[in-house]
Design a protein around this motif. Structure first.
Motif, PDB file in Angstrom:
ATOM      1  N   LEU A 312       0.862  -1.185   0.000  1.00 32.51           N
ATOM      2  CA  LEU A 312       0.000   0.000   0.000  1.00 32.51           C
ATOM      3  C   LEU A 312       0.895   1.230   0.000  1.00 32.51           C
ATOM      4  O   LEU A 312       1.869   1.302   0.771  1.00 32.51           O
ATOM      5  CB  LEU A 312      -0.904   0.059   1.237  1.00 32.51           C
ATOM      6  CG  LEU A 312      -2.080  -0.910   1.299  1.00 32.51           C
ATOM      7  CD1 LEU A 312      -1.646  -2.261   1.844  1.00 32.51           C
ATOM      8  CD2 LEU A 312      -3.193  -0.349   2.178  1.00 32.51           C
ATOM      9  N   GLU A 313       0.585   2.182  -0.875  1.00 32.34           N
ATOM     10  CA  GLU A 313       1.355   3.414  -0.958  1.00 32.34           C
ATOM     11  C   GLU A 313       0.410   4.603  -1.011  1.00 32.34           C
ATOM     12  O   GLU A 313      -0.374   4.748  -1.949  1.00 32.34           O
ATOM     13  CB  GLU A 313       2.258   3.386  -2.197  1.00 32.34           C
ATOM     14  CG  GLU A 313       3.208   4.565  -2.276  1.00 32.34           C
ATOM     15  CD  GLU A 313       4.150   4.463  -3.476  1.00 32.34           C
ATOM     16  OE1 GLU A 313       4.714   5.502  -3.851  1.00 32.34           O
ATOM     17  OE2 GLU A 313       4.299   3.360  -4.029  1.00 32.34           O
ATOM     18  N   ASN A 314       0.456   5.406   0.065  1.00 34.45           N
ATOM     19  CA  ASN A 314      -0.363   6.618   0.162  1.00 34.45           C
ATOM     20  C   ASN A 314      -1.848   6.322  -0.082  1.00 34.45           C
ATOM     21  O   ASN A 314      -2.541   7.025  -0.806  1.00 34.45           O
ATOM     22  CB  ASN A 314       0.132   7.674  -0.841  1.00 34.45           C
ATOM     23  CG  ASN A 314      -0.298   9.074  -0.444  1.00 34.45           C
ATOM     24  OD1 ASN A 314      -0.466   9.367   0.737  1.00 34.45           O
ATOM     25  ND2 ASN A 314      -0.502   9.926  -1.434  1.00 34.45           N
ATOM     26  N   VAL A 315      -2.357   5.271   0.576  1.00 41.76           N
ATOM     27  CA  VAL A 315      -3.739   4.831   0.379  1.00 41.76           C
ATOM     28  C   VAL A 315      -4.682   5.596   1.315  1.00 41.76           C
ATOM     29  O   VAL A 315      -4.389   5.803   2.500  1.00 41.76           O
ATOM     30  CB  VAL A 315      -3.872   3.312   0.626  1.00 41.76           C
ATOM     31  CG1 VAL A 315      -5.337   2.887   0.755  1.00 41.76           C
ATOM     32  CG2 VAL A 315      -3.197   2.540  -0.508  1.00 41.76           C
ATOM     33  N   CYS A 325      -9.542   6.431   6.497  1.00 41.75           N
ATOM     34  CA  CYS A 325      -8.122   6.624   6.801  1.00 41.75           C
ATOM     35  C   CYS A 325      -7.459   7.212   5.564  1.00 41.75           C
ATOM     36  O   CYS A 325      -8.006   7.141   4.457  1.00 41.75           O
ATOM     37  CB  CYS A 325      -7.448   5.309   7.204  1.00 41.75           C
ATOM     38  SG  CYS A 325      -7.573   3.997   5.969  1.00 41.75           S
ATOM     39  N   LYS A 326      -6.278   7.785   5.742  1.00 41.10           N
ATOM     40  CA  LYS A 326      -5.570   8.372   4.597  1.00 41.10           C
ATOM     41  C   LYS A 326      -4.067   8.309   4.820  1.00 41.10           C
ATOM     42  O   LYS A 326      -3.588   8.075   5.940  1.00 41.10           O
ATOM     43  CB  LYS A 326      -6.009   9.817   4.376  1.00 41.10           C
ATOM     44  CG  LYS A 326      -5.740  10.747   5.543  1.00 41.10           C
ATOM     45  CD  LYS A 326      -6.268  12.147   5.252  1.00 41.10           C
ATOM     46  CE  LYS A 326      -6.024  13.074   6.449  1.00 41.10           C
ATOM     47  NZ  LYS A 326      -6.535  14.432   6.188  1.00 41.10           N
ATOM     48  N   SER A 327      -3.343   8.467   3.723  1.00 46.48           N
ATOM     49  CA  SER A 327      -1.868   8.488   3.740  1.00 46.48           C
ATOM     50  C   SER A 327      -1.270   7.244   4.397  1.00 46.48           C
ATOM     51  O   SER A 327      -0.354   7.329   5.207  1.00 46.48           O
ATOM     52  CB  SER A 327      -1.356   9.755   4.453  1.00 46.48           C
ATOM     53  OG  SER A 327      -1.870  10.919   3.842  1.00 46.48           O
ATOM     54  N   VAL A 328      -1.821   6.076   4.054  1.00 49.07           N
ATOM     55  CA  VAL A 328      -1.353   4.816   4.642  1.00 49.07           C
ATOM     56  C   VAL A 328      -0.388   4.141   3.667  1.00 49.07           C
ATOM     57  O   VAL A 328      -0.730   3.914   2.502  1.00 49.07           O
ATOM     58  CB  VAL A 328      -2.530   3.872   4.947  1.00 49.07           C
ATOM     59  CG1 VAL A 328      -2.009   2.549   5.514  1.00 49.07           C
ATOM     60  CG2 VAL A 328      -3.501   4.531   5.919  1.00 49.07           C
TER      61      VAL A 328
END
Length: 492
Positions: A312-315, A325-328
């Motif tokens: 996951l990149e910036n999910v 949620c954000k920025s995961v």
């Protein structure tokens, strides 16, 4: 200070093969902060219900206090929280409520919102504060930590540490250690009370178990030695007895009186050895009664063609207009044991749903290796019903392995014949964990797997994960479990 006296308590459910409690006697001081522990299905909630007078029993329970049970059923959750509080405890004053909620780190505006809209942690804190304001009451607090995040657990544990006069059922070791001064333990064959924390009780129990195992081995060797000695002496006695008759061709006439006396002495010695052997067997039977079964579990991990399972990149994950949620950003690689941490509502379950393949709206980069097989344990167990045999068949798992794992997690064979709907919360959770361990999977995903699970089983599961190192993503608020198991931690 007063005492709660339990004398010769005996109780069993109608149609049950065995009594849950048999001629049990002990006393509890109402000033104690009492932690209540024992394996799933041993009768912790049943005992609380007996204190509340919900079942008929033989023996006596004598107390000069009122018992209040947590969680208290809220009949009108759509009402504002302040109205719910006043309905439960009409005698409490608003300033007292605000003081208690402040100690529990609950914002003042919570009381003016409908109770149903509060988060699980907020509801738990409100009910605890309300019940502790009842005078001359002894609280029976049944697993308050389930579904609480780490911060909420810490706040509730600190609050209970400042109180007294309660029985607390919890399987969270750190939580118990922080807020209890005595332990009430339901063992296999008895109930015991010790002063101290859960950790001090557990250390004492392991010491006692080690002593009994050592004594058991010593007695086992004694029994084998005495059995061999008794057989030799008996054989000698028989041989000597036969010489009384002499031999036809020897021409000798044996001294039958002397030989008979010698044979009798050998026989007496044989009987004495046999009596010592029986005494050793009896002593051996007194040991190992409370040693918990903690056999190592085994799972079969599937090999995989790639090292990286998930990326996951910036999910960011969305529900309608709401951002879960954000920025995961994180990866799961083969052999990782990744703990997904964060407050309730921070998006942990949303990310799990995304990884498990549910139709979730998201932005950013999400990659999952092709042909990745996932074994999932959900938070919810309420849907479980029917027989274990049908459940194994429905999910195409090997029934014998499935039941063997449940046996090692303290299921009795009698339990196998029951409908899963009648299982305790901990037993239902064990069904889901056993199913996951039976599935041929590359990645295990467990969402709060330890809710309702007893401490011995938690330690057993820890041992399993450390021994066999499956690749796993888990959400769990038990700090000891996370500290012992996680190789990676992702904070949301």
């Amino acid at each position: 200070m007063s005492l709660i006296s339990v004398t010769k308590l005996t109780f069993g459910y109608d149609g049950s093969y065995d009594n849950i409690f048999e001629n049990v006697s002990f006393q509890i001081d109402t000033d104690w902060k009492l932690g209540f522990t024992g394996r799933n299905g041993r009768g912790k909630t049943t005992f609380l219900n007996l204190l509340l007078g919900k079942h008929e029993y033989s023996g006596t329970i004598a107390a000069k206090v009122n018992f209040e049970y947590f969680p208290f059923p809220v009949t009108n959750p759509e009402n504002n929280t302040i109205d719910v509080i006043e309905n439960i405890n009409p005698d409490c004053l608003p300033w007292q409520v605000m003081r208690e909620l402040s100690l529990l780190q609950v914002a003042e505006d919570v009381v003016y919102r409908p109770f149903a809209t509060l988060a699980n942690g907020e509801q738990t804190k409100v009910l605890l504060a309300t019940l502790f304001l009842k005078e001359n009451s002894f609280l029976l607090i049944d697993e308050p930590t389930n579904h609480l995040d780490r911060e909420a657990r810490k706040a509730v544990s600190d609050y209970l540490q400042s109180k007294r006069g309660f029985i607390l059922v919890s399987h969270d070791r750190a939580f118990l250690d922080n807020c209890v001064d005595h332990i009430l333990a339901i063992n296999k064959t008895n109930i015991e009370i010790q002063k101290g924390t859960f950790s001090s009780w557990w250390a004492n129990k392991k010491q006692q178990d080690s002593f009994e195992l050592a004594e058991n081995e010593k007695l086992r060797q004694d029994i084998a030695r005495l059995s061999s000695a008794a057989k030799r002496t008996s054989d000698w006695s028989d041989k000597v007895e036969k010489t009384k008759m002499g031999t036809r061709n020897s021409g000798l006439r044996p001294d039958r009186g002397y030989i008979g006396h010698k044979a009798e002495k050998m026989m007496k010695r044989s009987k004495a050895i046999e009596a010592r052997q029986q005494a050793a067997v009896a002593d051996k039977g007194k040991l190992l009664k409370n040693i918990e079964s903690s056999e190592r579990l085994k799972i079969s991990q599937l090999g995989f063609h790639a090292d990286r399972f998930i990326e996951l990149e910036n999910v960011a994950v969305f529900y309608g207009d709401k951002t879960a949620c954000k920025s995961v950003s994180f990866t799961i690689e083969q052999g990782d044991r990744l703990a997904l941490c964060g407050k309730n509502g921070s998006g942990k379950s949303s990310l799990i749903k995304l990884i498990c393949g549910e139709d979730i709206t998201y932005t950013g980069t999400f990659r999952k290796a092709s042909q990745l097989k996932i074994a999932y344990v959900s938070q919810d167990t309420s849907y479980l019903s029917g027989s274990l045999t049908d459940y194994a068949r429905e999910h195409a798992i090997e029934e014998s392995l499935f039941k063997a794992i449940l046996r090692k997690l303290d299921f009795s064979r009698v339990q196998f014949a029951k409908d899963m709907a009648a299982f305790s919360g901990g037993q239902k959770k064990k069904v889901l964990i056993a199913k996951s361990l039976c599935e041929k999977a590359h990645l295990h995903i467990w969402d709060e797997p330890l809710n309702f699970i007893d401490v011995v089983s938690r330690l057993q599961i820890e041992e399993l994960l450390l021994a066999y190192a499956p690749t796993i993503l888990f959400v769990e608020h038990d700090t000891e479990f996370c500290k012992n198991i996680a190789t990676k931690i992702v904070e949301l």
